[in-house]
Scaffold this motif. Structure first.
Motif, PDB file in Angstrom:
ATOM      1  N   ALA A  85      19.309  17.935  35.274  1.00 32.13           N
ATOM      2  CA  ALA A  85      18.870  17.886  36.668  1.00 32.13           C
ATOM      3  C   ALA A  85      19.954  17.374  37.607  1.00 32.13           C
ATOM      4  N   LEU A  86      20.713  16.354  37.180  1.00 37.09           N
ATOM      5  CA  LEU A  86      21.730  15.794  38.070  1.00 37.09           C
ATOM      6  C   LEU A  86      22.798  16.828  38.390  1.00 37.09           C
ATOM      7  N   VAL A  87      23.293  17.525  37.367  1.00 38.78           N
ATOM      8  CA  VAL A  87      24.302  18.555  37.600  1.00 38.78           C
ATOM      9  C   VAL A  87      23.741  19.663  38.475  1.00 38.78           C
ATOM     10  N   GLU A  88      22.554  20.124  38.158  1.00 31.77           N
ATOM     11  CA  GLU A  88      21.962  21.223  38.922  1.00 31.77           C
ATOM     12  C   GLU A  88      21.800  20.858  40.389  1.00 31.77           C
ATOM     13  N   ALA A  89      21.515  19.588  40.682  1.00 33.75           N
ATOM     14  CA  ALA A  89      21.375  19.158  42.071  1.00 33.75           C
ATOM     15  C   ALA A  89      22.720  19.144  42.793  1.00 33.75           C
ATOM     16  N   GLN A  90      23.821  18.979  42.038  1.00 32.41           N
ATOM     17  CA  GLN A  90      25.131  18.866  42.663  1.00 32.41           C
ATOM     18  C   GLN A  90      25.929  20.168  42.674  1.00 32.41           C
ATOM     19  N   VAL A  91      25.418  21.165  41.988  1.00 31.38           N
ATOM     20  CA  VAL A  91      26.121  22.449  41.925  1.00 31.38           C
ATOM     21  C   VAL A  91      26.318  23.081  43.308  1.00 31.38           C
ATOM     22  N   PRO A  92      25.315  23.100  44.195  1.00 34.03           N
ATOM     23  CA  PRO A  92      25.546  23.750  45.497  1.00 34.03           C
ATOM     24  C   PRO A  92      26.739  23.180  46.257  1.00 34.03           C
ATOM     25  N   ALA A  93      26.868  21.855  46.329  1.00 34.03           N
ATOM     26  CA  ALA A  93      27.997  21.252  47.040  1.00 34.03           C
ATOM     27  C   ALA A  93      29.310  21.560  46.335  1.00 34.03           C
ATOM     28  N   ALA A  94      29.293  21.529  45.009  1.00 33.60           N
ATOM     29  CA  ALA A  94      30.508  21.831  44.250  1.00 33.60           C
ATOM     30  C   ALA A  94      30.920  23.286  44.442  1.00 33.60           C
ATOM     31  N   ARG A  95      29.943  24.180  44.485  1.00 35.30           N
ATOM     32  CA  ARG A  95      30.258  25.590  44.722  1.00 35.30           C
ATOM     33  C   ARG A  95      30.847  25.809  46.115  1.00 35.30           C
ATOM     34  N   GLU A  96      30.345  25.084  47.080  1.00 36.47           N
ATOM     35  CA  GLU A  96      30.890  25.226  48.436  1.00 36.47           C
ATOM     36  C   GLU A  96      32.373  24.875  48.455  1.00 36.47           C
ATOM     37  N   LEU A  97      32.731  23.782  47.789  1.00 34.02           N
ATOM     38  CA  LEU A  97      34.147  23.409  47.731  1.00 34.02           C
ATOM     39  C   LEU A  97      34.944  24.471  46.983  1.00 34.02           C
ATOM     40  N   ALA A  98      34.433  24.931  45.849  1.00 35.38           N
ATOM     41  CA  ALA A  98      35.153  25.932  45.062  1.00 35.38           C
ATOM     42  C   ALA A  98      35.396  27.204  45.872  1.00 35.38           C
ATOM     43  N   ALA A  99      34.404  27.624  46.632  1.00 40.04           N
ATOM     44  CA  ALA A  99      34.559  28.827  47.458  1.00 40.04           C
ATOM     45  C   ALA A  99      35.609  28.602  48.547  1.00 40.04           C
ATOM     46  N   ARG A 100      35.641  27.396  49.122  1.00 40.05           N
ATOM     47  CA  ARG A 100      36.648  27.093  50.144  1.00 40.05           C
ATOM     48  C   ARG A 100      38.046  27.090  49.540  1.00 40.05           C
ATOM     49  N   VAL A 101      38.166  26.554  48.328  1.00 36.59           N
ATOM     50  CA  VAL A 101      39.461  26.551  47.649  1.00 36.59           C
ATOM     51  C   VAL A 101      39.927  27.982  47.397  1.00 36.59           C
ATOM     52  N   ALA A 102      39.031  28.818  46.876  1.00 45.41           N
ATOM     53  CA  ALA A 102      39.394  30.206  46.581  1.00 45.41           C
ATOM     54  C   ALA A 102      39.829  30.941  47.845  1.00 45.41           C
ATOM     55  N   GLU A 103      39.090  30.731  48.921  1.00 40.50           N
ATOM     56  CA  GLU A 103      39.435  31.413  50.176  1.00 40.50           C
ATOM     57  C   GLU A 103      40.761  30.912  50.733  1.00 40.50           C
ATOM     58  N   ALA A 104      40.969  29.597  50.707  1.00 43.37           N
ATOM     59  CA  ALA A 104      42.200  29.031  51.248  1.00 43.37           C
ATOM     60  C   ALA A 104      43.430  29.509  50.487  1.00 43.37           C
ATOM     61  N   LEU A 105      43.272  29.755  49.201  1.00 42.68           N
ATOM     62  CA  LEU A 105      44.389  30.231  48.375  1.00 42.68           C
ATOM     63  C   LEU A 105      44.555  31.740  48.423  1.00 42.68           C
ATOM     64  N   GLY A 106      43.583  32.459  49.007  1.00 40.62           N
ATOM     65  CA  GLY A 106      43.604  33.913  48.922  1.00 40.62           C
ATOM     66  C   GLY A 106      43.472  34.364  47.495  1.00 40.62           C
ATOM     67  N   TYR A 107      42.648  33.636  46.736  1.00 39.61           N
ATOM     68  CA  TYR A 107      42.596  33.793  45.286  1.00 39.61           C
ATOM     69  C   TYR A 107      41.908  35.097  44.883  1.00 39.61           C
ATOM     70  N   VAL A 108      42.411  35.708  43.800  1.00 38.68           N
ATOM     71  CA  VAL A 108      41.776  36.881  43.199  1.00 38.68           C
ATOM     72  C   VAL A 108      41.696  36.646  41.693  1.00 38.68           C
ATOM     73  N   GLY A 109      40.468  36.725  41.148  1.00 37.08           N
ATOM     74  CA  GLY A 109      40.256  36.505  39.729  1.00 37.08           C
ATOM     75  C   GLY A 109      39.308  35.349  39.490  1.00 37.08           C
ATOM     76  N   VAL A 110      39.353  34.815  38.283  1.00 36.56           N
ATOM     77  CA  VAL A 110      38.484  33.701  37.904  1.00 36.56           C
ATOM     78  C   VAL A 110      39.190  32.384  38.206  1.00 36.56           C
ATOM     79  N   LEU A 111      38.452  31.492  38.855  1.00 40.87           N
ATOM     80  CA  LEU A 111      38.951  30.178  39.251  1.00 40.87           C
ATOM     81  C   LEU A 111      37.948  29.128  38.799  1.00 40.87           C
TER      82      LEU A 111
END
Length: 355
Positions: free
Chosen positions: A221-247
Motif C-alpha cells: 500500500a505504501l508504494v502504491e500510494a507513492q507511485v503517482p508522484a514518483a511517476r510524475e518525476l520520472a516523466a519530467r526527467v524523460a521529457e527534460a532529457l528528450g529520452y527515447v527508450g526505457v528509463l
C-alpha cells in the motif's frame, strides 16, 4: 519506422544487451554488439559482435557503418564513445548518459525537476568528507560519484566513531545521509520518439549486499500510494532529457513520500519480471521505441509476481528450480564463470492470471 532487416547496434555485451537482442530478433531486426574484451554474453544473440576498446576509432567506425540505430545496455559506456558516433544513429541523446554517470549531477538534476533526494554533499578530499559527515550526520554512505553499481564503490559510515576513521578513496565522491524507509521501489517507463510515455507497475525491491535480490508485485500500500508522484518525476526527467527508450528511476518509500535514489537510462534488473508478467516486456518496448514502432501495452498480466536474481554458484544448480512449484520461468545469462556476487540469471514466478 525502422524496417525489418535493419541493424540495431548495442553498446555493451552483458545480460541486458543479450535480452534486448533477443527482443530485437523477434521483431525482425539484426543486432551488432560492441564492447571491450570480456564475458560478452550478448554476443550469443547478435549477428555480429565487435570486440574493441571504447576509444578504438577504427572499430567504432566499423560498428557505426554496420548500424541503422544505436542504443546502449548500461549507463557506464563512456560518453566520449557515444559522442564519437554519428548523431543520426543515436536513438537517445548522449545527455542521458552525462547526467546518469555522475551521482552529484544526477541528484541535482532530479532536484531541479521537483524530486527529493537524500541529504548529500560533494566530497573531493578528506577535509570535505569530514565536513560532509558533520553536516549530514551519521549513519551515512560514501559513494564514488562515478562508475559504482551493485554496491561497488560504496562505504557505509555507521557512527561518529566510524566517521573519525573514514578514509577518502581519492576520487570525487558523494556522501549521503541514510533514509528511513519501508522499502525501495522502481518506476520504469518507456518513452517513444513522439513523446508518448507508458509505465509498468512498480515493484518493491529487496537488496542484499547492495545488489538487487528480489522484486515483488503487488508492492504494498505504501508504494502504491507513492507511485503517482514518483511517476510524475520520472516523466519530467524523460521529457527534460528528450529520452527515447526505457528509463528507470529508483526511490525509497518513506512516511514522508518518495525519496529519489538514482536513475538508470536503460532497461533495468527490477523490470525483468515484465518478460513473463506484462503485456509487453521492457526489452521489447525499448526496441520498439528506438525503432519508432508503436509502443506495446504495459499492463501486468498476473495477480502476483516475484523475480529473484540468481547469483554466483547458485547458477550451477539453477535448473533444479524448474521442478519447483509456482510456475518458475528461468533465465540464465550464459556467463562462463560463476563468481561470488555476480548476477548469473534470474527466475520469475507468477500467480493466477488477471482477466
Amino acid at each position: 519506422m525502422l524496417p525489418p532487416g535493419s541493424t540495431i547496434g548495442i553498446l555493451g555485451g552483458g545480460q541486458l544487451g543479450r535480452m534486448m537482442a533477443v527482443a530485437a530478433l523477434q521483431l525482425g531486426y539484426r543486432v551488432v554488439g560492441f564492447a571491450p574484451e570480456g564475458d560478452n554474453v550478448a554476443a550469443d544473440a547478435c549477428s555480429g559482435f565487435i570486440t574493441a576498446e571504447w576509444d578504438d576509432a577504427a572499430a567504432l567506425g566499423q560498428f557505426a557503418a554496420a548500424c541503422d540505430v544505436v542504443t546502449w545496455e548500461f549507463e557506464n559506456v563512456p560518453v566520449s564513445t557515444v559522442a564519437a558516433l554519428p548523431e543520426p544513429l543515436l536513438a537517445c541523446p548522449v545527455r542521458a548518459l552525462e547526467v546518469a554517470q555522475d551521482r552529484l549531477r544526477e541528484k541535482a538534476f532530479a532536484a531541479e525537476l521537483g524530486g527529493v533526494p537524500a541529504p548529500y554533499r560533494a566530497v573531493e578530499s578528506a577535509e570535505d568528507l569530514a565536513a560532509a559527515i558533520a553536516a549530514v550526520g551519521t549513519p551515512g554512505i560514501l559513494k564514488t560519484a562515478r562508475d559504482g553499481y551493485d554496491g561497488k564503490g560504496q562505504w557505509r559510515v555507521r557512527s561518529v566513531v566510524e566517521a573519525g576513521t573514514a578514509v577518502f578513496p581519492g576520487v570525487t565522491c558523494i556522501y549521503e545521509g541514510f533514509v528511513t524507509y519501508e522499502t525501495e521501489f522502481s518506476v520504469i517507463l518507456v518513452r517513444g520518439a513522439d513523446g508518448e510515455v507508458r509505465f509498468w507497475d512498480s515493484t518493491a525491491n529487496l537488496h542484499e549486499g547492495g545488489m538487487l535480490a528480489q522484486s515483488i508485485l503487488p508492492a504494498g500500500a505504501l508504494v502504491e500510494a507513492q507511485v503517482p508522484a514518483a511517476r510524475e518525476l520520472a516523466a519530467r526527467v524523460a521529457e527534460a532529457l528528450g529520452y527515447v527508450g526505457v528509463l528507470t528511476l529508483e526511490f525509497f518509500a518513506t512516511r514522508e513520500g518518495p525519496v529519489f535514489n538514482e536513475m538508470a537510462p536503460r532497461v533495468h534488473n527490477s523490470g525483468h519480471w515484465t518478460i513473463e508478467g506484462a503485456a509487453t516486456s521492457q526489452f521489447e518496448n525499448h526496441i520498439r521505441a528506438i525503432c519508432e514502432l508503436p509502443l506495446g501495452g504495459t499492463k501486468t498480466r498476473f495477480a502476483s509476481i516475484e523475480m529473484r536474481n540468481i547469483v554466483g554458484e547458485d547458477a550451477l544448480k539453477a535448473h533444479m528450480i524448474l521442478a519447483e512449484p509456482g510456475e518458475p520461468h528461468l533465465h540464465l545469462y550464459g556467463k562462463a564463470e560463476a563468481r561470488e556476487g555476480r548476477k548469473m540469471g534470474h527466475v520469475t514466478r507468477v500467480g493466477h492470471a488477471l482477466k
